[in-house]
Design an enzyme around this catalytic site. Structure first.
Site, PDB file in Angstrom:
ATOM      1  CE  LYS A  35      -0.603  -0.560   5.035  1.00 33.81           C
ATOM      2  NZ  LYS A  35      -1.389  -0.839   6.087  1.00 33.81           N
ATOM      3  CE1 TYR A 260      12.337  31.431   5.829  1.00 38.02           C
ATOM      4  CE2 TYR A 260      13.006  28.939   5.429  1.00 38.02           C
ATOM      5  CZ  TYR A 260      12.651  30.618   4.899  1.00 38.02           C
ATOM      6  OH  TYR A 260      12.672  30.845   3.718  1.00 38.02           O
TER       7      TYR A 260
HETATM    8  C1  LIG Z   1      -0.775  -2.053   6.758  1.00 42.60           C
HETATM    9  C2  LIG Z   1      -1.258  -3.207   7.014  1.00 42.60           C
HETATM   10  C3  LIG Z   1      -0.209  -4.257   7.397  1.00 42.60           C
HETATM   11  C4  LIG Z   1       1.299  -4.181   7.475  1.00 42.60           C
HETATM   12  O1  LIG Z   1       1.426  -3.762   8.508  1.00 42.60           O
HETATM   13  P1  LIG Z   1       3.094  -3.437   9.083  1.00 42.60           P
HETATM   14  O2  LIG Z   1       2.920  -2.785  10.539  1.00 42.60           O
HETATM   15  O3  LIG Z   1       3.747  -2.554   7.916  1.00 42.60           O
HETATM   16  O4  LIG Z   1       3.774  -4.678   9.028  1.00 42.60           O
HETATM   17  C5  LIG Z   1      -1.077  -5.762   7.625  1.00 42.60           C
HETATM   18  N1  LIG Z   1      -2.271  -5.840   7.778  1.00 42.60           N
HETATM   19  C6  LIG Z   1      -3.119  -4.774   7.552  1.00 42.60           C
HETATM   20  C7  LIG Z   1      -4.594  -5.127   7.419  1.00 42.60           C
HETATM   21  C8  LIG Z   1      -2.856  -3.515   7.231  1.00 42.60           C
HETATM   22  O5  LIG Z   1      -3.473  -2.466   6.867  1.00 42.60           O
END
Ligand SMILES: *Cc1c(COP(=O)(O)O)cnc(C)c1O
Length: 363
Positions: A35, A260
């Site tokens: 993702k 800044y």
């Molecule tokens: C993002 C996600 C993962 C992966 O999580 P990590 O902490 O990056 O390993 C697994 N399961 C679901 C449902 C997620 O949304």
């Protein structure tokens, strides 16, 4: 010459980290979670880096379709499910699996089942239980009923039992220890058939015994950790190195201020290096004084406020540093978790926020 900032993606390390996840989850199949554009690494690159995964999991429908167009033949799972009835057509057209977490999704499936079944469509779905995270999913006491309703739908193929851990990196969490989530899951899923899918990276790294039919590692594949240990200690390798160069140097006197807001004031004579990297490249603006930065492989620290296109580092102890000196913001030699911790965030956010203007190379 282009501005010297670049993000280098290490595909061999992505492959290595996936192999680590699989070795830690013997007998389980692994979704590579891609993702958010492969946690900032690029969707297509993540697909190649995780070619050995048993499936790829993500949130975004457009990227799920893109994975198919790029030639990904193995399963694809939409972790947040489908957002409306029309998504079912996309799922059917591209052979996508999805999480089912609410009654509305059951209604959409029921309404579409006749037409989809007539087309020979069978969805492989993942029924999500809310075991205490309180984001998505059916409560444990409503789970069996949702399962019965789901398997009665004619266009449903397999149903995997799924939940997500809130605190897998903190076994003794006072509010919701992982054992309590597992207890609720076992209660809600008692007697139900189907494969199980529980562990994220924290589950894989810290609770190997929980590996069921499927695991869902994300951050660990990108060389970050969810907490509970260091990447090195877990045998993970960095997959993204953000690097740049020193493009300016100022020798300043005691009392002079930098950047800044003149937030940083030199206590004595100082050499300040200006790095071509700012918040518009994805570097966190809220990173404070002391955030680690490597210059020519030597660890020094951020001084002054991060601006849009530049940040400033202390070169006082680095007399040989000059214009063109190599700077590592995170990655090889400087764990993204260390930078994130100093900046009060997590490695996930840093990598996901890599800005589109930063050129990306593989190496
Ligand atoms: C993002 C996600 C993962 C992966 O999580 P990590 O902490 O990056 O390993 C697994 N399961 C679901 C449902 C997620 O949304």
């Amino acid at each position: 010459m282009p501005r010297p900032i670049v993000a280098t993606i290490h595909l061999d390390s992505m492959q290595h980290n996936l192999a680590r996840a699989k070795a830690l989850s013997p007998g389980a199949k692994a979704w590579g979670v891609v993702k958010a554009n492969g946690y900032g690494h690029g969707l297509e690159r993540a697909m190649r880096g995780f070619a050995d995964a048993d499936g790829l999991a993500l949130i975004e429908f457009d990227n799920a379709v893109k994975l198919r167009e790029l030639g990904w033949k193995k399963p694809i799972l939409l972790l947040e499910g489908f957002f409306g009835p029309s998504d079912l057509n996309t799922m059917a057209g591209y052979n996508l699996q999805a999480a089912v977490h609410c009654n509305e999704q059951l209604e959409w499936l029921e309404a579409a089942q006749e037409a989809l079944t007539a087309r020979g469509i069978r969805f492989d779905l993942h029924l999500k239980m809310n075991t205490g995270m309180n984001r998505l999913g059916f409560m444990p006491d409503a789970y069996a009923a949702a399962h019965a309703r789901l398997i009665a739908i004619t266009c449903v193929g397999s149903v995997t039992l799924m939940t997500h851990f809130a605190n897998a990196d903190d076994v003794d969490h006072p509010l919701l220890p992982i054992n309590e989530q597992i207890r609720r899951f076992e209660l809600g899923a008692a007697g139900l058939p189907g494969m199980r899918s529980l562990s994220n990276s924290a589950g894989v790294l810290l609770h190997a015994s929980l590996a069921n039919d499927w695991v869902r590692p994300g951050i660990m594949l990108y060389g970050g950790t969810p907490g509970g240990g260091t990447a090195d200690g877990f045998g993970l390798q960095p997959t993204m190195t953000l690097s740049s160069e020193i493009i300016g140097i100022q020798d300043i006197a005691a009392g002079d201020a930098v950047g800044y807001g003149s937030r940083f004031q030199a206590e004595g004579p100082m050499r300040v290096g200006v790095v071509a990297c700012g918040y518009a490249d994805g570097y966190p603006r809220h990173a404070p004084l002391g955030t680690p930065v490597l210059v020519d492989g030597v660890k020094t620290q951020l001084v002054g406020r991060v601006s849009m296109d530049m940040l400033t580092v202390d070169l006082t102890a680095l007399p040989s540093a000059r214009i063109g000196s190599k700077v590592t913001l995170w990655g090889k030699g400087l764990p993204v978790d260390d930078v994130a911790e100093a900046a009060g965030t997590i490695g996930y956010e840093l990598m996901c926020a890599l800005a589109p203007r930063v050129p990306v190379v593989e190496g």
